[in-house]
Design a protein around this motif. Structure first.
Motif, PDB file in Angstrom:
ATOM      1  N   TYR A  12      50.483  26.890  39.786  1.00 42.25           N
ATOM      2  CA  TYR A  12      49.997  28.270  39.696  1.00 42.25           C
ATOM      3  C   TYR A  12      49.667  28.842  41.069  1.00 42.25           C
ATOM      4  N   ARG A  13      49.064  27.994  41.927  1.00 43.15           N
ATOM      5  CA  ARG A  13      48.743  28.478  43.272  1.00 43.15           C
ATOM      6  C   ARG A  13      50.013  28.840  44.017  1.00 43.15           C
ATOM      7  N   THR A  14      51.052  28.039  43.840  1.00 41.76           N
ATOM      8  CA  THR A  14      52.327  28.314  44.505  1.00 41.76           C
ATOM      9  C   THR A  14      52.936  29.610  43.990  1.00 41.76           C
ATOM     10  N   ILE A  15      52.897  29.796  42.657  1.00 37.19           N
ATOM     11  CA  ILE A  15      53.455  31.012  42.056  1.00 37.19           C
ATOM     12  C   ILE A  15      52.723  32.236  42.567  1.00 37.19           C
ATOM     13  N   PHE A  16      51.375  32.172  42.572  1.00 36.94           N
ATOM     14  CA  PHE A  16      50.594  33.331  43.011  1.00 36.94           C
ATOM     15  C   PHE A  16      50.825  33.632  44.480  1.00 36.94           C
ATOM     16  N   SER A  17      51.035  32.586  45.287  1.00 35.02           N
ATOM     17  CA  SER A  17      51.205  32.805  46.724  1.00 35.02           C
ATOM     18  C   SER A  17      52.542  33.464  47.044  1.00 35.02           C
ATOM     19  N   ILE A  18      53.568  33.185  46.238  1.00 37.40           N
ATOM     20  CA  ILE A  18      54.883  33.762  46.523  1.00 37.40           C
ATOM     21  C   ILE A  18      55.170  34.982  45.652  1.00 37.40           C
ATOM     22  N   ALA A  19      54.230  35.344  44.759  1.00 37.37           N
ATOM     23  CA  ALA A  19      54.463  36.458  43.846  1.00 37.37           C
ATOM     24  C   ALA A  19      54.775  37.765  44.567  1.00 37.37           C
ATOM     25  N   PRO A  20      54.070  38.121  45.664  1.00 39.58           N
ATOM     26  CA  PRO A  20      54.454  39.355  46.363  1.00 39.58           C
ATOM     27  C   PRO A  20      55.893  39.334  46.846  1.00 39.58           C
ATOM     28  N   LEU A  21      56.374  38.170  47.261  1.00 43.98           N
ATOM     29  CA  LEU A  21      57.767  38.057  47.687  1.00 43.98           C
ATOM     30  C   LEU A  21      58.703  38.243  46.502  1.00 43.98           C
ATOM     31  N   ILE A  22      58.279  37.730  45.335  1.00 46.51           N
ATOM     32  CA  ILE A  22      59.079  37.914  44.126  1.00 46.51           C
ATOM     33  C   ILE A  22      59.189  39.400  43.793  1.00 46.51           C
ATOM     34  N   ASN A  47      46.844  35.631  35.748  1.00 48.26           N
ATOM     35  CA  ASN A  47      45.824  35.795  36.780  1.00 48.26           C
ATOM     36  C   ASN A  47      44.698  36.692  36.293  1.00 48.26           C
ATOM     37  N   TYR A  48      45.056  37.733  35.543  1.00 51.44           N
ATOM     38  CA  TYR A  48      44.058  38.659  35.008  1.00 51.44           C
ATOM     39  C   TYR A  48      43.153  37.964  33.988  1.00 51.44           C
ATOM     40  N   GLN A  49      43.743  37.148  33.141  1.00 49.84           N
ATOM     41  CA  GLN A  49      42.966  36.461  32.111  1.00 49.84           C
ATOM     42  C   GLN A  49      42.065  35.391  32.707  1.00 49.84           C
ATOM     43  N   GLN A  50      42.533  34.729  33.754  1.00 51.44           N
ATOM     44  CA  GLN A  50      41.769  33.631  34.332  1.00 51.44           C
ATOM     45  C   GLN A  50      40.768  34.083  35.384  1.00 51.44           C
ATOM     46  N   LYS A  51      41.117  35.125  36.146  1.00 53.39           N
ATOM     47  CA  LYS A  51      40.277  35.522  37.277  1.00 53.39           C
ATOM     48  C   LYS A  51      39.882  36.995  37.252  1.00 53.39           C
ATOM     49  N   HIS A  52      40.290  37.716  36.203  1.00 55.51           N
ATOM     50  CA  HIS A  52      40.064  39.167  36.131  1.00 55.51           C
ATOM     51  C   HIS A  52      40.654  39.885  37.346  1.00 55.51           C
ATOM     52  N   ASP A  53      41.741  39.334  37.841  1.00 60.35           N
ATOM     53  CA  ASP A  53      42.452  39.901  38.991  1.00 60.35           C
ATOM     54  C   ASP A  53      43.930  39.984  38.615  1.00 60.35           C
ATOM     55  N   PRO A  54      44.520  41.197  38.556  1.00 60.86           N
ATOM     56  CA  PRO A  54      45.913  41.321  38.115  1.00 60.86           C
ATOM     57  C   PRO A  54      46.944  41.007  39.188  1.00 60.86           C
ATOM     58  N   ALA A  55      46.530  40.582  40.364  1.00 58.41           N
ATOM     59  CA  ALA A  55      47.459  40.329  41.468  1.00 58.41           C
ATOM     60  C   ALA A  55      48.603  39.416  41.029  1.00 58.41           C
ATOM     61  N   PRO A  56      49.822  39.705  41.514  1.00 62.28           N
ATOM     62  CA  PRO A  56      50.202  40.688  42.529  1.00 62.28           C
ATOM     63  C   PRO A  56      50.402  42.105  41.976  1.00 62.28           C
ATOM     64  N   CYS A  57      50.144  42.312  40.668  1.00 68.90           N
ATOM     65  CA  CYS A  57      50.197  43.666  40.125  1.00 68.90           C
ATOM     66  C   CYS A  57      48.952  44.429  40.573  1.00 68.90           C
ATOM     67  N   THR A  58      48.990  45.729  40.438  1.00 71.24           N
ATOM     68  CA  THR A  58      47.881  46.572  40.868  1.00 71.24           C
ATOM     69  C   THR A  58      46.829  46.727  39.784  1.00 71.24           C
ATOM     70  N   GLN A  59      47.267  46.871  38.554  1.00 72.71           N
ATOM     71  CA  GLN A  59      46.343  47.103  37.447  1.00 72.71           C
ATOM     72  C   GLN A  59      46.978  46.651  36.144  1.00 72.71           C
ATOM     73  N   ILE A  60      46.158  46.085  35.268  1.00 75.36           N
ATOM     74  CA  ILE A  60      46.559  45.831  33.890  1.00 75.36           C
ATOM     75  C   ILE A  60      45.586  46.588  33.010  1.00 75.36           C
ATOM     76  N   TYR A  61      46.097  47.557  32.266  1.00 75.76           N
ATOM     77  CA  TYR A  61      45.255  48.379  31.412  1.00 75.76           C
ATOM     78  C   TYR A  61      45.407  47.903  29.977  1.00 75.76           C
ATOM     79  N   THR A  62      44.298  47.544  29.360  1.00 74.62           N
ATOM     80  CA  THR A  62      44.324  47.040  27.983  1.00 74.62           C
ATOM     81  C   THR A  62      43.290  47.792  27.165  1.00 74.62           C
ATOM     82  N   PRO A  63      43.686  48.851  26.473  1.00 68.75           N
ATOM     83  CA  PRO A  63      42.723  49.588  25.659  1.00 68.75           C
ATOM     84  C   PRO A  63      42.171  48.707  24.556  1.00 68.75           C
TER      85      PRO A  63
END
Length: 266
Positions: A12-22, A47-63
């Motif tokens: 997961y750390r590897t995926i998150f680190s290269i996600a902006p490149l993806i 990432n949003y579910q585990q850390k409340h951080d949607p990175a590398p996305c900007t926002q996840i909106y869930t009404p």
């Protein structure tokens, strides 16, 4: 078990680190056709579910925490004035039958709200009429997950549409001249907000288009004014309407936003 957990965390750390490149890779049109959904569903959402951080996305909106009816916002790492909206549920694109159903979220109306993020990135207000939204056809896109582009218009496109506003009616009609060498249908909508317009249904109903037929169309939205009244120009073109026309209406937009350089300082 500990070794397996540690290995999983490393993955997961590897995926998150290269996600902006993806993201750079897939937004350049070079990635596999399911790459966008993979980033949204397997990287940003996790990432949003585990850390409340949607990175590398900007926002996840869930009404009301409803992931299926929310959406994700992505900022292009290469072009900071380019945002895309991606539904949080699997939808192939403009040919998705859900876009013709009345209980489907108003994705175009929601995408229009992203302009506030663009203005924040720019550092000052941006006139609505320099911006545009685009949804490519099934034959003019690189990703098979519904995504709506928001960025600036090309300067020549903006200039031509301003000149042709008097010829744009409340029903779909062909523009008098080709736009970027391709024929386009156009329709005017006079209202201050894009919410409730539903461009795909607005196109499909008068032409009796099935989802399979909609796959050949690309749809773009351009804000403007009609006799000082705020509104929007709806544009649509079809694969084959002109030489080499794949209905990739994203071509009407300029991700570098050169039009912003012409805005007077405030």
């Amino acid at each position: 078990m500990l070794m397996f957990r540690g290995a999983t965390q490393n993955v997961y750390r590897t995926i998150f680190s290269i996600a902006p490149l993806i993201l750079v890779f897939l937004l350049s049109g070079c990635a596999k056709s399911d790459a966008l959904w993979g980033v949204v569903d397997k990287v940003c959402r996790v990432n949003y579910q585990q850390k409340h951080d949607p990175a590398p996305c900007t926002q996840i909106y869930t009404p009301t925490q409803d992931l299926q009816h929310g959406f994700t916002v992505i900022q292009n790492p290469r072009f900071h004035y380019h945002f895309i909206l991606v539904p949080n549920t699997r939808m192939s694109g403009i040919e998705s039958s859900a876009l013709l159903e009345k209980d489907t979220p108003d994705y175009f109306g929601l995408a229009w709200t992203m302009r506030h993020r663009l203005a924040y990135e720019y550092g000052k207000p941006i006139p609505d009429d320099v911006l545009g939204l685009a949804l490519n056809s099934a034959y003019g896109r690189s990703q098979n997950q519904l995504h709506i582009h928001l960025t600036c218009l090309r300067e020549d496109v903006r200039r031509q549409l301003k000149a042709e506003r008097p010829f744009i009616r409340e029903q779909w009609t062909l523009l008098p001249d080709t736009l970027l060498r391709h024929a386009f249908y156009a329709k005017r909508v006079v209202q201050p907000t894009l919410m409730g317009v539903y461009p795909i249904r607005s196109l499909a109903e008068p032409f009796n288009l099935t989802p399979e037929q909609l796959a050949y169309y690309g749809v773009a939205i351009v804000p403007t004014t009609f006799d000082t009244q705020p509104g929007f120009i709806l544009l649509a073109t079809r694969v084959g309407m002109g030489e080499r026309n794949r209905a990739s209406v994203e071509s009407l937009l300029d991700k570098r936003c050169e039009l912003l350089q012409a805005i007077p300082a405030q």
